[in-house]
Design an enzyme around this catalytic site. Structure first.
Site, mmCIF file in Angstrom:
data_model
loop_
_atom_site.group_PDB
_atom_site.id
_atom_site.type_symbol
_atom_site.label_atom_id
_atom_site.label_comp_id
_atom_site.label_asym_id
_atom_site.label_seq_id
_atom_site.Cartn_x
_atom_site.Cartn_y
_atom_site.Cartn_z
ATOM 1 N N ARG A 245 0.844 -1.181 0.000
ATOM 2 C CA ARG A 245 0.000 0.000 0.000
ATOM 3 C C ARG A 245 0.886 1.239 0.000
ATOM 4 O O ARG A 245 1.833 1.348 0.793
ATOM 5 C CB ARG A 245 -0.926 0.021 1.234
ATOM 6 C CG ARG A 245 -2.025 -1.015 1.211
ATOM 7 C CD ARG A 245 -3.068 -0.690 0.154
ATOM 8 N NE ARG A 245 -4.167 -1.657 0.115
ATOM 9 C CZ ARG A 245 -4.225 -2.708 -0.697
ATOM 10 N NH1 ARG A 245 -3.211 -2.943 -1.536
ATOM 11 N NH2 ARG A 245 -5.266 -3.509 -0.682
ATOM 12 N N GLU A 274 -3.645 7.072 -6.192
ATOM 13 C CA GLU A 274 -3.609 6.382 -7.479
ATOM 14 C C GLU A 274 -4.851 6.710 -8.293
ATOM 15 O O GLU A 274 -5.948 6.701 -7.734
ATOM 16 C CB GLU A 274 -3.485 4.868 -7.248
ATOM 17 C CG GLU A 274 -2.202 4.502 -6.535
ATOM 18 C CD GLU A 274 -2.114 3.055 -6.097
ATOM 19 O OE1 GLU A 274 -1.046 2.636 -5.618
ATOM 20 O OE2 GLU A 274 -3.131 2.329 -6.230
ATOM 21 N N HIS A 293 0.627 -0.198 -10.176
ATOM 22 C CA HIS A 293 -0.208 -1.074 -9.337
ATOM 23 C C HIS A 293 -0.692 -2.296 -10.114
ATOM 24 O O HIS A 293 -1.898 -2.549 -10.247
ATOM 25 C CB HIS A 293 -1.398 -0.297 -8.766
ATOM 26 C CG HIS A 293 -1.985 -0.940 -7.544
ATOM 27 N ND1 HIS A 293 -2.522 -0.215 -6.506
ATOM 28 C CD2 HIS A 293 -2.131 -2.246 -7.181
ATOM 29 C CE1 HIS A 293 -2.964 -1.038 -5.573
ATOM 30 N NE2 HIS A 293 -2.729 -2.280 -5.968
#
Length: 326
Positions: A245, A274, A293
């Site tokens: 994270r 994000e 990601h």
């Protein structure tokens, strides 16, 4: 996309899970299915409008807040196309007797594989040198080989893993095969973990690790765990790997440590916000690898997410909801 005559199911942001290479059939078989590629990554009236009178909302990163739930009186269950569920107000959902179901285990090996790939990229700089060759630098070299970044041997080093659950232990197994000593810091010490690593206090991990991996959940106690004070405890030239994270890292502190060489390289698949913002300090920090990601996103893992989400919805319809996080 619709099908069936049971409950109404709305997928709010299906594109990341399925950009077109897998099938929605496992969910379509369960009711009248509507799939939206994207809805919103922030609070928006559109979210409640998209859910409408559906009984089941399926989300990945579209937030489902108190306001959304209040605006959707037919909503009876929320299925998250992921393990993390912080985008749902789970406490309020519980008050309204709306189970929130996630997919807790679908990509352990995937995420571990990617963490090791980030480490190897930080140590071997394969991408950098590939770009150099394609730019003509090898063609024009007077030497038969060259390297433009320090190349680091992984074998014989010490890795520290913060968070030693399924993913952390999977990473440890790979590191052990690479002749890397593994230290672990975790709230819970498990017998399985003791066979893979030495559990140590956090300060010991910071002091002794050449490579630091983050594999812990985001809690108040872990938010910003990589900060100026803790970076100061680390070895000079440490390498940081984070595909857990982004909020575990105080990004300004990491950027400063990269600039002065305290941290030799950071390899990240996650950031605090994000998609990444154009003014994120890490975009201009030296020796910082950032990917968007994607640790979770192999086709095999996404097929498992699809099937497990359908299993969650089916179990809810049968009156025995599973993987309920609230």
């Amino acid at each position: 996309m619709t099908g069936g005559d049971q409950m109404k199911i709305v997928v709010l942001d299906g594109y990341a899970e399925n950009p077109g290479d897998i099938s929605w059939e496992p969910l379509a078989a369960l009711g009248e299915l509507t799939v939206h590629d994207r809805t919103s990554l922030t609070e928006s009236p559109l979210i409640a409008r998209r859910i409408g009178d559906a009984e089941i909302a399926v989300t990945n990163k579209t937030p489902i807040t108190r306001a959304v739930m209040d605006a959707c009186p037919n909503l009876r269950a929320i299925a998250v196309l992921a393990t993390g569920y912080n985008i749902v107000d789970t406490a309020y959902a519980r008050k309204k007797n709306i189970p929130v179901m996630n997919v807790p285990v679908y990509g352990t090996d995937n995420v571990a594989q990617y963490a090791i790939a980030l480490l190897l990229e930080a140590c071997s700089h394969i991408g950098h040198h590939d770009r150099s060759v394609h730019a003509g630098e090898w063609t024009n070299s007077v030497d038969f080989c060259y390297w433009q970044r320090p190349l680091i041997e992984v074998s014989g080093k010490t890795a520290g893993i913060i968070g030693f659950g399924r993913i952390g232990m999977a990473v440890a197994r790979i590191l052990s095969a690479m002749n890397v000593r593994v230290l672990a810091y975790s709230r819970t010490e498990r017998a399985e973990g003791r066979a893979l690593a030495d559990y140590v206090p956090l300060d010991t991990l910071f002091r002794e690790a050449d490579f630091i991996f983050l594999h812990c959940p985001l809690f108040p106690a872990t938010e910003g765990i990589i900060n100026a004070a803790n970076i100061a405890k680390m070895k000079d030239g440490v390498i940081l790997i984070n595909n857990s994270r982004g909020q575990l890292v105080v990004e300004a502190d990491l950027a400063a440590a990269l600039a002065r060489g305290k941290v030799a390289c950071a390899a990240l698949d996650v950031v605090s916000t994000e998609p990444i913002k154009a003014d994120n300090v890490l975009l201009t920090a030296p020796n910082c690898i950032i990917t968007p990601h994607i640790s979770w996103a192999t086709k095999e893992a996404r097929v498992r997410i699809m099937q497990m989400t359908a299993d969650n919805v089916r179990a809810f319809m049968a009156g025995t909801p599973t993987n309920v996080v609230n």
